[in-house]
Design an enzyme around this catalytic site. Structure first.
Site: not given
Ligand code: HPA
Length: 274
Positions: A28, A59, A81, A83-84, A111, A209-210, A233, A245
């Site tokens: 991302s 997508h 992903h 989650y999609e 990310a 998440m990947s 972050n 996000h």
């Molecule tokens: N948590 C999960 N997935 C992420 C985060 C996070 O804080 N930041 C970027 N992807």
């Protein structure tokens, strides 16, 4: 699935003559690296038989194949992903196609949230190991014996030699990197502060998440893997602020040039030792 992969390879080979042995998957906000390839051919995922999203709406993403210096490279800009709503098989389809194309070395970027307090926003972490907390494994089901074993070893999922090379190249370029354990969660909600305390306790340095399904499949097929997390972050509950996000994408843009510079030097060095 194997038939779909063969069709995908055939399609890609009608578009490009190159046979890259090295690939990069961009996370991302980290898509800029694809633009670095010379004599590049972009193949939208929607065009590739069996590729997730080729039937679903909206997508984005593309497979870019071209030259980086003297090296043929494939770049996946955008990934599917869990989650999609994609299945583990769909999430790992791209890696399977790349392997069938001849890719043997693969760099995953993502990310991630920083759990280790020594990390800071914008930091780069070489993934040393992972925790699969996604509740699924892409190898569940009949084993494709021609690709790899039923019970693949995962004790060096992130090739130690690649991590050493990555540390060396970072030092040469003056890019700060650390090593850490990546915890993969399902998402799409960010974690609670309690979940982050739990993840820290069980040994996670970053959370995302990947990547993990793809790394499992790559290891199953004996590909050599490097993983790089960009701390977009600090994880939930560490700073007195909420996670959004936009911050994640903003940080991606912040480190983009550094990551591009890093990958440009790194990929030829990985290729040279594979
Ligand atoms: N948590 C999960 N997935 C992420 C985060 C996070 O804080 N930041 C970027 N992807």
């Amino acid at each position: 699935m194997m038939a779909a992969i063969r069709e995908a390879v055939r399609h890609i080979q009608t578009r490009v003559q190159r046979r890259p042995a090295v690939a990069v998957v961009l996370g991302s906000g980290l898509g800029a690296f694809a633009d670095e390839l010379a004599e590049r051919v972009d193949i939208p995922y929607a065009e590739i038989p069996g590729w997730p999203g080729s039937t679903a709406v909206g997508h984005a993403g593309k497979l870019a194949i071209g030259r980086l210096g003297g090296l043929d490279v494939a770049v996946m800009a955008g990934r599917a992903h869990l989650y999609e709503g994609y299945s583990p098989a769909q999430v790992t389809y791209g890696v399977r196609v790349l392997q069938a194309l001849g890719v043997r070395s693969i760099v995953f970027t993502n990310a991630a949230g920083g759990i280790n307090r020594a990390l800071g926003r914008g930091g780069l972490v070489l993934i040393s190991d992972h925790l699969n907390l996604q509740g699924s494994n892409p190898l569940v089901g009949p084993n494709a014996d021609e690709l790899g074993p039923r019970f693949p070893d995962m004790s060096e999922a992130y090739a130690p030699a690649y991590r050493e090379t990555a540390k060396q190249v970072a030092a040469e370029l003056g890019i700060a990197v650390t090593e850490g354990v990546y915890a993969a969660v399902l998402g799409p909600s960010y974690e609670t502060p309690a979940e982050i305390r739990y993840l820290r306790t069980i040994g996670a340095d970053v959370v995302g998440m990947s990547t993990v399904p793809e790394v499992i499949v790559a290891n199953h097929m004996s590909m050599k893997v490097l993983g790089i997390s960009c701390v977009t972050n600090m994880a939930a509950g560490i700073l007195p602020q909420k996670i959004n996000h936009e911050e994640v994408l903003e940080t991606g843009a912040m480190v983009r040039d550094t990551l591009v510079r890093y990958l440009k030097s790194l990929l030829p060095r990985l290729e040279a030792q594979s």
